[in-house]
Write a protein that holds these residues in place. Structure first.
Motif, PDB file in Angstrom:
ATOM      1  N   GLU A 281      -8.743   7.381   3.768  1.00 58.32           N
ATOM      2  CA  GLU A 281      -8.942   7.899   2.923  1.00 58.32           C
ATOM      3  C   GLU A 281      -9.093   7.093   1.140  1.00 58.32           C
ATOM      4  OE1 GLU A 281      -8.457  12.329   1.472  1.00 58.32           O
ATOM      5  OE2 GLU A 281     -10.148  10.984   3.050  1.00 58.32           O
ATOM      6  N   LYS A 282      -8.182   6.228   1.483  1.00 57.93           N
ATOM      7  CA  LYS A 282      -8.177   4.933   0.167  1.00 57.93           C
ATOM      8  C   LYS A 282      -9.569   4.725  -0.479  1.00 57.93           C
ATOM      9  CE  LYS A 282      -3.313   3.584   0.791  1.00 57.93           C
ATOM     10  NZ  LYS A 282      -2.004   2.729   1.429  1.00 57.93           N
ATOM     11  N   LEU A 283     -10.315   4.401   0.676  1.00 55.90           N
ATOM     12  CA  LEU A 283     -11.305   3.961   0.278  1.00 55.90           C
ATOM     13  C   LEU A 283     -12.506   5.388   0.031  1.00 55.90           C
ATOM     14  CD1 LEU A 283     -13.848   1.673   0.700  1.00 55.90           C
ATOM     15  CD2 LEU A 283     -13.788   2.003   2.631  1.00 55.90           C
ATOM     16  N   LEU A 284     -12.495   6.066   0.858  1.00 52.41           N
ATOM     17  CA  LEU A 284     -13.142   7.488  -0.484  1.00 52.41           C
ATOM     18  C   LEU A 284     -12.925   7.027  -1.564  1.00 52.41           C
ATOM     19  CD1 LEU A 284     -15.480   9.793   0.471  1.00 52.41           C
ATOM     20  CD2 LEU A 284     -12.866  10.864   0.611  1.00 52.41           C
ATOM     21  N   ARG A 285     -11.474   7.331  -2.148  1.00 50.48           N
ATOM     22  CA  ARG A 285     -11.471   7.419  -3.271  1.00 50.48           C
ATOM     23  C   ARG A 285     -12.039   6.321  -3.967  1.00 50.48           C
ATOM     24  NH1 ARG A 285      -7.778   4.442  -5.842  1.00 50.48           N
ATOM     25  NH2 ARG A 285      -6.553   4.172  -3.976  1.00 50.48           N
ATOM     26  N   LYS A 286     -11.560   5.221  -3.564  1.00 51.03           N
ATOM     27  CA  LYS A 286     -12.025   3.753  -4.188  1.00 51.03           C
ATOM     28  C   LYS A 286     -14.104   4.008  -4.541  1.00 51.03           C
ATOM     29  CE  LYS A 286      -8.967   0.949  -3.103  1.00 51.03           C
ATOM     30  NZ  LYS A 286      -8.418  -0.473  -2.415  1.00 51.03           N
ATOM     31  N   MET A 287     -14.803   4.748  -4.087  1.00 53.82           N
ATOM     32  CA  MET A 287     -15.779   4.828  -3.733  1.00 53.82           C
ATOM     33  C   MET A 287     -16.044   5.787  -4.636  1.00 53.82           C
ATOM     34  SD  MET A 287     -17.020   5.545   0.363  1.00 53.82           S
ATOM     35  CE  MET A 287     -17.311   3.913   1.286  1.00 53.82           C
ATOM     36  N   GLY A 288     -15.627   6.842  -4.526  1.00 60.55           N
ATOM     37  CA  GLY A 288     -15.806   7.560  -5.763  1.00 60.55           C
ATOM     38  C   GLY A 288     -15.597   7.487  -7.606  1.00 60.55           C
ATOM     39  N   GLU A 289     -13.918   6.595  -7.315  1.00 60.76           N
ATOM     40  CA  GLU A 289     -14.339   5.703  -8.789  1.00 60.76           C
ATOM     41  C   GLU A 289     -15.312   5.209  -8.741  1.00 60.76           C
ATOM     42  OE1 GLU A 289      -9.153   5.754  -8.184  1.00 60.76           O
ATOM     43  OE2 GLU A 289     -10.394   4.103  -7.769  1.00 60.76           O
ATOM     44  N   TYR A 290     -16.141   4.380  -8.483  1.00 63.26           N
ATOM     45  CA  TYR A 290     -16.886   3.224  -8.478  1.00 63.26           C
ATOM     46  C   TYR A 290     -18.308   4.599  -8.981  1.00 63.26           C
ATOM     47  CZ  TYR A 290     -20.734   0.421  -7.991  1.00 63.26           C
ATOM     48  OH  TYR A 290     -21.907  -0.435  -8.343  1.00 63.26           O
ATOM     49  N   VAL A 291     -18.315   4.824  -8.583  1.00 66.91           N
ATOM     50  CA  VAL A 291     -19.469   6.150  -8.871  1.00 66.91           C
ATOM     51  C   VAL A 291     -19.481   6.634  -9.614  1.00 66.91           C
ATOM     52  CG1 VAL A 291     -20.699   8.699  -8.124  1.00 66.91           C
ATOM     53  CG2 VAL A 291     -20.453   6.805  -6.761  1.00 66.91           C
ATOM     54  N   LEU A 292     -18.261   6.957 -10.405  1.00 66.91           N
ATOM     55  CA  LEU A 292     -17.922   7.314 -11.794  1.00 66.91           C
ATOM     56  C   LEU A 292     -18.151   7.051 -12.908  1.00 66.91           C
ATOM     57  CD1 LEU A 292     -14.982  10.444 -10.643  1.00 66.91           C
ATOM     58  CD2 LEU A 292     -18.021  10.640 -11.129  1.00 66.91           C
ATOM     59  N   LYS A 293     -17.446   5.508 -12.834  1.00 71.88           N
ATOM     60  CA  LYS A 293     -17.278   4.302 -13.991  1.00 71.88           C
ATOM     61  C   LYS A 293     -18.980   4.234 -13.617  1.00 71.88           C
ATOM     62  CE  LYS A 293     -16.053  -0.189 -14.680  1.00 71.88           C
ATOM     63  NZ  LYS A 293     -14.887  -1.839 -13.497  1.00 71.88           N
ATOM     64  N   GLU A 294     -19.781   3.707 -13.040  1.00 72.50           N
ATOM     65  CA  GLU A 294     -20.804   3.178 -13.116  1.00 72.50           C
ATOM     66  C   GLU A 294     -21.397   4.497 -13.932  1.00 72.50           C
ATOM     67  OE1 GLU A 294     -22.874   0.260 -11.689  1.00 72.50           O
ATOM     68  OE2 GLU A 294     -20.975  -0.012 -12.246  1.00 72.50           O
ATOM     69  N   TYR A 295     -21.768   5.227 -14.076  1.00 72.03           N
ATOM     70  CA  TYR A 295     -22.450   6.490 -14.704  1.00 72.03           C
ATOM     71  C   TYR A 295     -21.201   7.233 -15.675  1.00 72.03           C
ATOM     72  CZ  TYR A 295     -25.875   7.131 -12.154  1.00 72.03           C
ATOM     73  OH  TYR A 295     -27.601   6.950 -11.972  1.00 72.03           O
ATOM     74  N   GLY A 296     -20.796   6.316 -16.762  1.00 69.73           N
ATOM     75  CA  GLY A 296     -19.725   6.601 -17.771  1.00 69.73           C
ATOM     76  C   GLY A 296     -18.999   8.012 -17.706  1.00 69.73           C
ATOM     77  N   MET A 297     -18.371   8.100 -16.853  1.00 67.20           N
ATOM     78  CA  MET A 297     -17.764   9.429 -16.433  1.00 67.20           C
ATOM     79  C   MET A 297     -16.640   9.410 -16.131  1.00 67.20           C
ATOM     80  SD  MET A 297     -21.002  11.698 -14.530  1.00 67.20           S
ATOM     81  CE  MET A 297     -22.728  11.939 -15.440  1.00 67.20           C
ATOM     82  N   SER A 298     -16.071   8.582 -15.995  1.00 66.33           N
ATOM     83  CA  SER A 298     -14.265   8.025 -15.525  1.00 66.33           C
ATOM     84  C   SER A 298     -13.653   8.506 -16.432  1.00 66.33           C
ATOM     85  CB  SER A 298     -14.151   6.963 -15.128  1.00 66.33           C
ATOM     86  OG  SER A 298     -14.774   5.877 -13.858  1.00 66.33           O
TER      87      SER A 298
END
Length: 299
Positions: A281-298
Motif C-alpha cells: 500500500e505504501k508502494l501504491l501511494r508512491k506510484m501515485g505521487e510519482y504520476v502526479l509529480k510528473e504531470y505537475g499536479m501534486s
C-alpha cells in the motif's frame, strides 16, 4: 490533485472500516474512499447493530489518524430489479447518503442497474426512476450521486451502461444537478477508445475517478504499470477537462485473491501476510505521487 484510496483495499484482512482506515493511514494516505459494500455484504459497520457507535468511531479514527473521507462507494445490488432484495437495497443506498453527509463526504458512487431482456431504452428509463428516487435524499443531505462506467462483460440478453457514450446519455437524460460521473480507468481500459478520448466525452460530468489497471481482458483492479492502461492518456485527459477532484485508487488486487481452496486454507504461506499488504500500500501511494509529480499536479 490529492491522492486517495479505498478502505476496500483491506477487506480481505478485516471487515471493520475503522481498521481499514488505520491501515491506509499507516501507508501514508491522507484521503480515503469509504467502501460501504463490505458493511452491507457482511451486515456490519454502518449496517450492523451498533451503527451509531460505529459512525462515531469512524469520525474519531479519521481525526486521530489525520485522514479525511472524500468519497464513497455504495453497496452493489440490483437497483432496477424489484425482487425480494429490492427494498433492502434501496434502503441501504439511501442510508449511505445519510452517512456520507455525517462523514463530510460529498461524492457517493452508485452503480446503474440492468436486467436480462431489457432494451437500452427500458434500461435508461428504469435507471432514471432509480436515480431520481435516491436523488431526493441526495438533495436533503447535499451529496452528489455519481454513476460509473461499468465493467464490460459480453453476455447475451443483457444491456448495461459500460461505455462513456451511454453513460453521458443517461446523465443528460436524468438531468439533475447532483448527478455526475465517476470515471473508472480499469473499466475504461476494456473499451476500444483511448482513455483520453473517453474522459473528454464525459468532460465536466466527471466529479471523481477510480484508478486501477488491467491487461485489457478482465476487470483485475491491479496497480498502475501492472497492465496495459495508458497512464499518459489518463493524465492528458484529466488535464484536458481541468479535473479538480481526487486521484483515487481502487487497486485492491495488488496480489492475486487470497486462496480459499479448502486444502490450502491451513497452509502457512498460502496467504499474503498483512505487513506485506501494508508495505504494498505504501508502494501504491508512491506510484501515485510519482504520476502526479510528473504531470505537475501534486498539491
Amino acid at each position: 490533485m490529492k491522492l486517495a484510496t479505498t478502505t476496500g483495499d483491506f477487506l480481505a484482512y478485516t471487515k471493520n472500516g475503522c481498521e481499514s482506515l488505520g491501515y491506509i493511514a499507516d501507508a501514508g494516505f491522507k484521503y480515503a474512499d469509504y467502501n460501504f459494500h463490505g458493511d452491507f455484504e457482511n451486515g456490519v459497520g454502518v449496517f450492523g447493530e451498533n451503527c451509531e457507535y460505529y459512525i462515531q468511531s469512524l469520525i474519531e479514527t479519521a481525526r486521530e489518524r489525520d485522514i479525511k473521507f472524500v468519497q464513497a462507494h455504495s453497496p452493489m445490488g440490483e437497483p432496477i430489479t424489484k425482487d425480494e432484495n429490492y427494498e433492502r437495497f434501496i434502503w441501504a443506498t439511501k442510508k449511505c447518503i445519510e452517512v456520507c453527509a455525517r462523514l463530510g463526504i460529498k461524492n457517493l458512487v452508485v452503480h446503474s442497474g440492468y436486467e436480462k431482456g431489457m432494451s437500452k431504452e427500458e434500461t435508461l428509463e428504469k435507471n432514471k426512476e432509480f436515480y431520481l428516487d435516491i436523488l431526493k435524499d441526495a438533495e436533503k443531505y447535499d451529496v452528489n450521486i455519481l454513476t460509473e462506467n461499468f465493467n464490460k462483460i459480453c453476455v447475451e440478453g443483457y444491456y448495461w451502461i459500460d461505455n462513456v457514450y451511454d453513460m453521458k446519455e443517461l446523465i443528460e437524460y436524468i438531468n439533475h444537478p447532483l448527478l455526475g460521473a465517476c470515471f473508472d480507468t480499469g473499466h475504461a481500459n476494456l473499451q476500444k477508445e483511448s482513455i483520453r478520448e473517453q474522459i473528454n466525452v464525459l468532460g465536466r460530468y466527471i466529479k471523481a475517478i477510480h484508478v486501477h489497471d488491467n491487461m485489457g481482458d478482465e476487470d483485475a483492479h491491479r496497480p498502475l504499470w501492472c497492465g496495459t492502461l495508458d497512464i499518459d492518456s489518463l493524465m492528458e485527459g484529466l488535464t484536458d477537462i481541468n479535473y479538480k477532484g481526487y486521484f483515487t485508487f481502487e487497486s485492491g488486487s495488488i496480489f492475486p485473491k487470497i486462496l480459499k481452496r479448502s486444502e490450502m486454507k491451513d497452509r502457512k504461506l498460502s496467504n499474503v501476510p498483512l505487513f506485506v499488504r501494508i508495505e504494498s500500500e505504501k508502494l501504491l501511494r508512491k506510484m501515485g505521487e510519482y504520476v502526479l509529480k510528473e504531470y505537475g499536479m501534486s498539491d
